[in-house]
Design a protein around this motif. Structure first.
Motif, PDB file in Angstrom:
ATOM      1  N   UNK A 171      82.855 -10.634 110.982  1.00 17.44           N
ATOM      2  CA  UNK A 171      83.310 -12.119 111.474  1.00 17.44           C
ATOM      3  C   UNK A 171      81.970 -12.908 111.080  1.00 17.44           C
ATOM      4  N   UNK A 172      80.586 -12.320 111.159  1.00 20.45           N
ATOM      5  CA  UNK A 172      79.471 -13.031 110.941  1.00 20.45           C
ATOM      6  C   UNK A 172      79.117 -13.406 109.560  1.00 20.45           C
ATOM      7  N   UNK A 173      79.883 -12.580 108.693  1.00 17.76           N
ATOM      8  CA  UNK A 173      79.476 -12.780 107.183  1.00 17.76           C
ATOM      9  C   UNK A 173      78.116 -12.061 106.850  1.00 17.76           C
ATOM     10  N   UNK A 174      77.889 -10.784 107.717  1.00 16.41           N
ATOM     11  CA  UNK A 174      76.726 -10.315 107.356  1.00 16.41           C
ATOM     12  C   UNK A 174      76.616  -9.544 105.963  1.00 16.41           C
ATOM     13  N   UNK A 175      75.468  -9.500 105.542  1.00 13.70           N
ATOM     14  CA  UNK A 175      75.143  -9.052 104.070  1.00 13.70           C
ATOM     15  C   UNK A 175      74.253  -7.595 104.263  1.00 13.70           C
ATOM     16  N   UNK A 176      74.676  -6.562 103.687  1.00 16.12           N
ATOM     17  CA  UNK A 176      74.088  -5.166 103.816  1.00 16.12           C
ATOM     18  C   UNK A 176      73.097  -5.002 102.608  1.00 16.12           C
ATOM     19  N   UNK A 209      75.565   7.269  95.395  1.00 15.65           N
ATOM     20  CA  UNK A 209      74.749   8.694  96.180  1.00 15.65           C
ATOM     21  C   UNK A 209      73.440   8.515  96.143  1.00 15.65           C
ATOM     22  N   UNK A 210      72.944   8.585  97.229  1.00 17.82           N
ATOM     23  CA  UNK A 210      71.620   8.291  97.422  1.00 17.82           C
ATOM     24  C   UNK A 210      71.204   6.815  97.997  1.00 17.82           C
ATOM     25  N   UNK A 211      72.066   6.009  97.826  1.00 19.18           N
ATOM     26  CA  UNK A 211      71.885   4.800  98.311  1.00 19.18           C
ATOM     27  C   UNK A 211      71.556   4.401  99.828  1.00 19.18           C
ATOM     28  N   UNK A 212      70.395   3.788 100.230  1.00 15.04           N
ATOM     29  CA  UNK A 212      70.028   3.824 101.686  1.00 15.04           C
ATOM     30  C   UNK A 212      70.092   2.491 102.202  1.00 15.04           C
ATOM     31  N   UNK A 213      70.746   2.199 103.338  1.00  9.68           N
ATOM     32  CA  UNK A 213      70.786   0.627 103.878  1.00  9.68           C
ATOM     33  C   UNK A 213      69.495   0.637 104.381  1.00  9.68           C
ATOM     34  N   UNK A 214      69.100  -0.562 104.060  1.00 10.20           N
ATOM     35  CA  UNK A 214      67.781  -1.010 104.692  1.00 10.20           C
ATOM     36  C   UNK A 214      67.608  -1.907 105.874  1.00 10.20           C
ATOM     37  N   UNK A 215      68.591  -2.613 105.565  1.00 10.04           N
ATOM     38  CA  UNK A 215      68.649  -3.964 106.637  1.00 10.04           C
ATOM     39  C   UNK A 215      70.203  -4.576 106.724  1.00 10.04           C
ATOM     40  N   UNK A 216      70.302  -5.121 107.662  1.00 10.03           N
ATOM     41  CA  UNK A 216      71.712  -5.936 107.608  1.00 10.03           C
ATOM     42  C   UNK A 216      71.301  -7.454 107.972  1.00 10.03           C
ATOM     43  N   UNK A 217      71.747  -8.455 107.075  1.00  2.66           N
ATOM     44  CA  UNK A 217      71.231  -9.691 107.570  1.00  2.66           C
ATOM     45  C   UNK A 217      72.282 -10.718 108.041  1.00  2.66           C
ATOM     46  N   UNK A 218      71.903 -11.641 108.711  1.00  2.00           N
ATOM     47  CA  UNK A 218      73.007 -12.330 109.394  1.00  2.00           C
ATOM     48  C   UNK A 218      72.567 -14.120 108.854  1.00  2.00           C
TER      49      UNK A 218
END
Lengths: 316, 216
Positions: A171-176, A209-218
């Motif tokens: 809903x907040x249009x976050x970005x990974x 494969x191997x991709x790591x989430x580092x942050x979620x931005x709002x």
């Protein structure tokens, strides 16, 4: 649990590189979902890379006026952050509607996005499940499927995404934000993060494969009244039958996403455009083309009524 | 220090054969490890060292990586106060306080707790000098069989700290404001601790009394 080796990574890029090149390797953060599934041997990693001590546990303001939430920020800390409670109340509300206090103290922002379905047939290793064992079939279709998806599902899988937080993020249009095994970084809009099951329900998101989430931005706050309504079988500590995450403005316009109804947070532009016309019009558009089962068709009625309650609350 | 297999396999040990720490002693002979950097071969237990404090006392352990914090406490440090209920994070019987925060010790690997300070029910008080929460549970009869009680008490102690720290919950009216020290707040926050005997009303009274006393 199958045996595994364990190491602590020293940087996000190193963690991604290790998991990218090591067959059977997985990241471990809070562990509340992964360990549960490992005990049932639904997940059987042979190597765990601990990403808990990489400095990814901070919430920072962005130059654009939004927030950058580290992947390892715990659900409790995210829900309690003053900026989140003030400007993104929907996110706080969704977080505290999920799990228990103990679990929220461990569960992380990225892990919450990546949690697996709670479909009972995914958990029961004696049953066929295309998500757990591709090609084995789906026992939920024709089984006990009251809690499962009414839309966005396929002939291969009718599991729902269990997260409350993800509904708010959508809903907040976050970005990974991620780092890949080769060290490259990218930003994935939340709308493109979770994928629909189609013929490959074992694939649940667009990570490599191997991709790591580092942050979620709002993005910067949009004001409005923030509401998260969760309807469940118990008053606390249960997954949603239906949930509504809404940000409603004074003129009746706004945003809305539904949880508990689909393989990913369910947000439809046309439905949002009809919000000012009321819950009936918006829900009809959000669930156009729905394929409920005899047992879960109640969710369509429940979703409309839950949205109506949210709209009424915003007007009050 | 007790390692896996250092103590005789009891009937209870057989019953909980699913626990990694016990199962490891009966693990089949290692198959050849596949050529993977640092990964476990099929079925080969991997041992790792970890050090953490439990109730103020430092411990150094060498454990099968599969050992949960719960099994490390119960089977290796022989601290039986912390209970194994569901072993899946659903019942809360295994609740302990790690660096001031309550967690389900069954859903956490012991090797991930390097340097942590862990408080179990044994560390809250002693039979001679009970923690106020323990005394309140006794006074209000906040249990019947008692199996969930250590988890309930550890959780309750942390819940009061969480409310005082201003952490919101699902029933907090104004999410941006300070949560109230109320029965509703306590009930919601305790929902991760299940009591099959149904002692909930007395549990709430016990926690409420400690909350009121410390508020004054």
């Amino acid at each position: 649990m199958k045996a595994f080796s364990y190491e602590r990574a020293h940087s996000p890029a190193e963690a991604a590189a290790i998991v990218g090149r090591t067959q059977g390797a997985r990241f471990i953060a809070g562990g509340t979902n992964l360990l549960d599934l490992m005990k049932l041997q639904i997940e059987t990693p042979t190597h765990l890379v601990d990403v808990n001590h990489l400095g990814l546990d901070k919430i920072e303001a962005t130059p654009e006026g939004g927030l950058r939430i580290g992947a390892l920020v715990r659900n409790t800390d995210l829900a309690a952050d003053r900026r989140v409670r003030k400007d993104y109340a929907l996110l706080s509300r969704a977080l505290v509607a999920g799990a228990s206090g103990q679990l929220r103290n461990k569960a992380t922002t990225a892990g919450n996005l990546l949690q697996r379905t709670r479909c009972p047939y995914f958990y029961d290793t004696n049953q066929p499940c295309n998500k757990r064992k591709p090609g084995s079939g789906c026992a939920a279709i024709g089984g006990i499927n009251r809690s499962l998806a009414v839309i966005g599902a396929s002939d291969a899988c009718i599991a729902t995404h269990p997260s409350d937080m993800a509904v708010a993020m959508r809903t907040l249009d976050a970005v990974v934000e991620t780092v890949r095994a080769d060290g490259a970084t990218r930003a994935i809009p939340i709308a493109e993060f979770h994928t629909l099951p189609g013929d490959t329900p074992n694939v649940e998101n667009s990570l490599a494969a191997g991709e790591l989430i580092t942050a979620v931005t709002l993005p910067r706050p949009i004001g409005g009244t923030h509401i998260y309504h969760k309807v469940r079988d118990r008053a606390s500590y249960a997954f949603a039958l239906v949930s509504v995450g809404a940000i409603l403005q004074k003129d009746g316009t706004g945003r809305v996403a539904f949880g508990g109804v689909a393989p990913r947070p369910w947000r439809i532009e046309a439905a949002e455009a009809a919000l000012a016309q009321g819950a009936k019009a918006a829900a009809a558009l959000a669930f156009a083309g729905a394929k409920p089962t005899e047992q879960n068709k109640f969710k369509l009625v429940l979703a409309e009524r839950t949205l109506a309650a949210a709209i009424a609350e915003a007007r009050a | 220090m007790h390692g896996p297999g250092d103590f005789e396999l009891s009937r209870r040990g057989v019953l909980i054969g699913g626990a990694a720490s016990v199962a490891a002693t009966a693990a089949p002979v290692a198959e050849a490890a596949p050529e993977q950097a640092g990964s476990a071969g099929a079925g080969t237990p991997v041992m790792a060292k970890v050090g953490f404090k439990v109730n103020g006392k430092p411990h150094a352990l060498e454990l099968d990586t599969r050992t949960t914090l719960l099994d490390a406490l119960r089977e290796h440090l022989l601290l039986g106060g912390t209970k194994k209920g569901c072993d899946h994070g659903q019942c809360g019987a295994c609740t302990v306080i790690v660096d001031g925060r309550r967690i389900n010790s069954c859903l956490s690997l012991a090797v991930m707790h390097e340097g942590d300070s862990i408080t179990t029910v044994e560390g809250l008080g002693t039979p001679e000098k009970l923690h106020p929460m323990q005394a309140a549970f006794v006074k209000h009869d906040g249990y019947q069989c008692g199996y969930c009680t250590p988890g309930q008490i550890c959780s309750a102690v942390a819940v009061l700290d969480e409310i005082r720290a201003g952490i919101p919950s699902h029933v907090t009216g104004d999410i941006a404001g300070k949560p109230a020290m109320s029965a509703d707040e306590i009930r919601e926050r305790m929902s991760g601790n299940i009591c099959r005997c149904g002692a909930y009303s007395n549990i709430i009274e016990a926690i409420g009394e400690v909350a009121a006393r410390r508020k004054a």
